[in-house]
Design a protein around this motif. Structure first.
Motif, short mmCIF file in Angstrom:
data_model
loop_
_atom_site.label_atom_id
_atom_site.label_comp_id
_atom_site.label_asym_id
_atom_site.label_seq_id
_atom_site.Cartn_x
_atom_site.Cartn_y
_atom_site.Cartn_z
N GLN A 25 0.82 -1.20 0.00
CA GLN A 25 0.00 0.00 0.00
C GLN A 25 0.86 1.26 0.00
O GLN A 25 0.53 2.25 -0.66
CB GLN A 25 -0.93 0.01 1.21
CG GLN A 25 -2.05 -1.00 1.10
CD GLN A 25 -2.92 -1.05 2.33
OE1 GLN A 25 -2.54 -0.60 3.42
NE2 GLN A 25 -4.10 -1.62 2.19
N GLU A 26 1.97 1.22 0.72
CA GLU A 26 2.87 2.37 0.74
C GLU A 26 3.42 2.65 -0.65
O GLU A 26 3.49 3.80 -1.08
CB GLU A 26 4.02 2.12 1.72
CG GLU A 26 4.97 3.30 1.83
CD GLU A 26 6.12 3.03 2.79
OE1 GLU A 26 6.71 4.01 3.25
OE2 GLU A 26 6.42 1.84 3.07
N LYS A 27 3.78 1.59 -1.38
CA LYS A 27 4.28 1.77 -2.74
C LYS A 27 3.21 2.37 -3.64
O LYS A 27 3.48 3.28 -4.42
CB LYS A 27 4.75 0.43 -3.32
CG LYS A 27 6.03 -0.08 -2.72
CD LYS A 27 6.42 -1.42 -3.32
CE LYS A 27 7.64 -1.99 -2.64
NZ LYS A 27 8.02 -3.31 -3.16
N VAL A 28 1.98 1.86 -3.53
CA VAL A 28 0.88 2.38 -4.35
C VAL A 28 0.61 3.84 -4.02
O VAL A 28 0.41 4.66 -4.92
CB VAL A 28 -0.39 1.53 -4.16
CG1 VAL A 28 -1.60 2.19 -4.78
CG2 VAL A 28 -0.20 0.14 -4.74
N ILE A 29 0.64 4.19 -2.75
CA ILE A 29 0.41 5.58 -2.34
C ILE A 29 1.52 6.48 -2.86
O ILE A 29 1.25 7.58 -3.35
CB ILE A 29 0.26 5.68 -0.81
CG1 ILE A 29 -1.06 5.05 -0.37
CG2 ILE A 29 0.36 7.14 -0.33
CD1 ILE A 29 -1.21 4.88 1.12
N ILE A 31 3.41 6.02 -5.54
CA ILE A 31 3.25 6.16 -6.99
C ILE A 31 2.09 7.10 -7.30
O ILE A 31 2.20 7.99 -8.15
CB ILE A 31 3.03 4.77 -7.65
CG1 ILE A 31 4.31 3.95 -7.59
CG2 ILE A 31 2.54 4.92 -9.08
CD1 ILE A 31 4.12 2.49 -7.97
N SER A 32 0.99 6.94 -6.58
CA SER A 32 -0.18 7.80 -6.81
C SER A 32 0.13 9.25 -6.47
O SER A 32 -0.30 10.16 -7.19
CB SER A 32 -1.36 7.31 -5.97
OG SER A 32 -1.73 6.02 -6.35
N THR A 33 0.88 9.48 -5.42
CA THR A 33 1.25 10.84 -5.04
C THR A 33 2.13 11.48 -6.10
O THR A 33 1.92 12.64 -6.47
CB THR A 33 1.98 10.82 -3.68
OG1 THR A 33 1.11 10.24 -2.70
CG2 THR A 33 2.37 12.21 -3.24
N MET A 38 2.54 15.20 -10.77
CA MET A 38 2.84 15.40 -12.18
C MET A 38 1.63 15.97 -12.91
O MET A 38 1.75 16.91 -13.70
CB MET A 38 3.26 14.08 -12.82
CG MET A 38 3.60 14.20 -14.29
SD MET A 38 3.88 12.59 -15.08
CE MET A 38 2.25 11.87 -14.97
N LEU A 39 0.45 15.42 -12.64
CA LEU A 39 -0.77 15.92 -13.29
C LEU A 39 -1.09 17.36 -12.87
O LEU A 39 -1.54 18.16 -13.70
CB LEU A 39 -1.95 15.00 -12.97
CG LEU A 39 -1.90 13.63 -13.62
CD1 LEU A 39 -3.01 12.74 -13.07
CD2 LEU A 39 -2.01 13.74 -15.13
N MET A 40 -0.85 17.67 -11.61
CA MET A 40 -1.08 19.05 -11.14
C MET A 40 -0.14 20.01 -11.85
O MET A 40 -0.54 21.11 -12.27
CB MET A 40 -0.91 19.14 -9.63
CG MET A 40 -1.92 18.35 -8.83
SD MET A 40 -3.57 19.02 -8.92
CE MET A 40 -3.38 20.47 -7.94
#
Length: 64
Positions: A25-29, A31-33, A38-40
């Motif tokens: 979950q830490e890895k997924v968070i 990557i999502s962050t 990047m999108l922002m």
């Protein structure tokens, strides 16, 4: 005594499994962050490049 050892072994396995889940979950968070940042930045660049254009949300509908 044997029952306690079995229970400890079961609890140890459960803790290890939960630790693996938390690590994933830490890895997924992370990557999502990074993707969100990047999108922002990309959207901020689009807004800056847009200059004097009016955002669609601020335009009046054609029937007004």
């Amino acid at each position: 005594m044997l029952a306690l050892e079995e229970q400890i072994a079961h609890l140890t396995k459960t803790v290890e499994d939960l630790s693996d889940v938390v690590a994933r979950q830490e890895k997924v968070i992370d990557i999502s962050t990074r993707r969100l940042a990047m999108l922002m930045q990309r959207e901020a660049g689009r807004e800056a490049d847009g200059g004097g254009t009016i955002a669609l949300a601020d335009q009046r509908p054609p029937h007004w």
